[in-house]
Design a protein around this motif. Structure first.
Motif, short mmCIF file in Angstrom:
data_model
loop_
_atom_site.label_atom_id
_atom_site.label_comp_id
_atom_site.label_asym_id
_atom_site.label_seq_id
_atom_site.Cartn_x
_atom_site.Cartn_y
_atom_site.Cartn_z
N ALA A 1 0.82 -1.16 -0.08
CA ALA A 1 0.03 -0.02 -0.14
C ALA A 1 0.84 1.33 0.03
O ALA A 1 0.83 2.14 -0.70
N LEU A 2 2.02 1.15 0.90
CA LEU A 2 2.84 2.47 0.89
C LEU A 2 3.61 2.55 -0.41
O LEU A 2 3.71 3.79 -1.16
N GLY A 3 3.96 1.48 -1.09
CA GLY A 3 4.49 1.57 -2.53
C GLY A 3 3.92 1.97 -3.66
O GLY A 3 4.08 2.88 -4.49
N VAL A 4 2.42 1.78 -3.45
CA VAL A 4 1.49 2.14 -4.50
C VAL A 4 1.36 3.56 -4.28
O VAL A 4 1.11 4.31 -5.35
N SER A 5 1.19 4.15 -3.18
CA SER A 5 0.80 5.38 -2.79
C SER A 5 1.90 6.43 -3.13
O SER A 5 2.02 7.59 -3.67
N GLY A 6 3.18 5.90 -2.62
CA GLY A 6 4.47 6.61 -2.86
C GLY A 6 4.61 7.71 -1.79
O GLY A 6 3.76 7.69 -0.79
N GLU A 7 5.48 8.32 -1.59
CA GLU A 7 5.92 9.30 -0.54
C GLU A 7 5.02 10.19 -0.73
O GLU A 7 4.70 10.81 -1.74
N ARG A 8 4.24 10.59 0.57
CA ARG A 8 3.35 11.80 0.42
C ARG A 8 2.31 11.68 -0.81
O ARG A 8 1.70 12.71 -1.06
N ASP A 9 2.00 10.59 -0.96
CA ASP A 9 0.93 10.23 -2.02
C ASP A 9 1.29 10.70 -3.34
O ASP A 9 0.45 10.82 -4.24
N VAL B 1 -4.30 0.10 -13.33
CA VAL B 1 -3.01 0.51 -13.00
C VAL B 1 -2.59 0.47 -11.58
O VAL B 1 -1.59 -0.25 -11.28
N LEU B 2 -3.51 0.56 -10.62
CA LEU B 2 -3.33 0.29 -9.19
C LEU B 2 -3.02 -1.43 -9.19
O LEU B 2 -2.36 -1.55 -8.03
N HIS B 3 -3.80 -2.17 -9.61
CA HIS B 3 -3.59 -3.56 -9.50
C HIS B 3 -2.27 -3.88 -10.02
O HIS B 3 -1.59 -4.68 -9.53
N ASP B 4 -1.93 -3.40 -11.23
CA ASP B 4 -0.34 -3.53 -11.84
C ASP B 4 0.71 -3.15 -10.61
O ASP B 4 1.52 -3.87 -10.35
N LEU B 5 0.54 -1.82 -10.19
CA LEU B 5 1.39 -1.27 -9.16
C LEU B 5 1.53 -2.20 -8.13
O LEU B 5 2.56 -2.25 -7.52
N ALA B 6 0.27 -2.31 -7.72
CA ALA B 6 0.17 -3.49 -6.15
C ALA B 6 1.14 -4.91 -6.49
O ALA B 6 1.64 -5.01 -5.52
N GLU B 7 0.99 -5.33 -7.63
CA GLU B 7 1.59 -6.53 -7.81
C GLU B 7 2.93 -6.32 -7.71
O GLU B 7 3.84 -6.98 -7.29
N VAL B 8 3.62 -5.07 -8.54
CA VAL B 8 5.06 -4.79 -8.34
C VAL B 8 5.52 -4.50 -6.95
O VAL B 8 6.49 -4.89 -6.54
#
Length: 342
Positions: A18-26, A62-69
């Motif tokens: 979840a942190l990875g998908v959101s990134g620093e400061r979202d 996109v969010l599904h893809d980034l969550a897997e990564v």
């Protein structure tokens, strides 16, 4: 008339992901919002997405893809988020997670070396399937690094027994004798990028042992003449700085059970003015042989995101210069016609 608005929820059940998908400061969420014109509101590990139905659907992909990564590794770059957006819009079903799942080899530190773009995946696949592959593209597209990674993987699989890496020492005119120091000191500056890739993947100690045993050889192109390279994975780097004669010489070194990869950037030719690049010449001469020429672009750049912007700026400048040259030739032709009529 108001446009239809849809709402969807995306749940990431892993805190690190979840942190990875959101990134620093979202920051990653803000990028997706800007690109797709949607609203994303984080509520714990749930992301609430609002916008036009098609945009919301794209955002979910996109969010599904980034969550897997992010489940594979905790850190996502802004460049990867933009590339995932690009794939969702124009990738014909390609996904960043699928591309990066293909580990070519593991580095000395245990980090997987994977393709990062569709172009890089096509390049890796070509090197696995073909005995000879050409890769042409700008700096930062992973041409050399991925070739070294595939070579190390082939060595570990014992499909080859040694690795030979070479590049032309153009700045010294391939005449190294006048330079100070022994042979190693003379050629090191020209071969440093190859050393860097090897050190990163196998580690300095393993590299040194392989060199002492003759398993890995790094040498300037001039030292390839007269040799036949068998049971070897051979990489010619910076091939845009070869002459057609040097390119022919190199390609005809291929022996039994050998594989070759030729890499270069046709926008960075350092040959004397008027000298034809051996890489450009080979692309024309070998066009009908079935040998794959993998063309990488600025979309495949995996260095700092500014590198893409720099490459595009230089491409635009070159286009302007080419148009100016064409206009000048047209004016000159018109002046000549006027002189003849008079």
């Amino acid at each position: 008339m108001n446009k239809a608005v849809a709402e969807a929820k995306f749940i990431v059940d892993d805190n690190a992901a979840a942190l990875g998908v959101s990134g620093e400061r979202d920051e990653h969420l803000r990028t997706i919002e800007r690109e797709l014109r949607v609203s994303i509101v984080p509520r714990g590990n749930t992301l609430v997405i609002n916008g036009e139905p098609s945009a919301v659907d794209t955002a979910l992909r996109v969010l599904h893809d980034l969550a897997e990564v992010s489940r594979q590794r905790p850190y996502l770059t802004a460049q990867e988020v933009r590339y995932a957006l690009r794939l969702a819009a124009h990738g014909n079903g390609a996904r960043l997670a699928d591309i990066q799942r293909d580990a070519v080899v593991f580095t000395a530190r245990g980090r997987p070396v994977t393709p990062r773009t569709v172009g890089q995946q096509r390049y890796v696949d070509a090197m696995r399937r073909h005995s000879l592959v050409f890769a042409i593209g700008p700096a930062g597209t992973g041409k050399t690094y991925l070739a070294v990674a595939v070579a190390i993987a082939a060595l570990k699989e014992r499909s080859v027994h040694r690795i030979v890496l070479t590049r032309p020492a153009v700045e010294a005119g391939e005449r190294l004798g006048f330079l100070p120091g022994d042979l190693q000191e003379k050629v090191d500056p020209y071969l440093r990028p190859l050393y860097d890739a090897l050190y990163d993947i196998v580690g300095a100690d393993t590299y040194q042992r392989h060199v002492e045993r003759g398993v890995i050889e790094v040498a300037p192109l001039a030292y390839m003449r007269g040799r036949t390279l068998e049971d070897a994975f051979v990489i010619l780097d910076e091939a845009q700085n070869t002459t057609p004669e040097q390119m022919k010489m190199f390609l005809t070194r291929m022996g039994l059970r050998s594989r070759m990869v030729v890499t270069g950037d046709l926008t960075q030719i350092d040959l004397p003015p008027g000298q034809v690049s051996g890489l450009a010449h080979a692309r024309t001469v070998l066009a009908d042989t079935g040998i794959p020429f993998i063309e990488l672009s600025d979309a495949d750049v995996v260095r700092h995101e500014l590198v893409q912007a720099i490459i595009r700026a230089y491409e635009r400048d070159e286009q302007r210069r080419a148009q100016a040259r064409m206009a000048a030739r047209a004016r000159a032709a018109g002046d000549d016609a006027d002189v003849k009529e008079s």
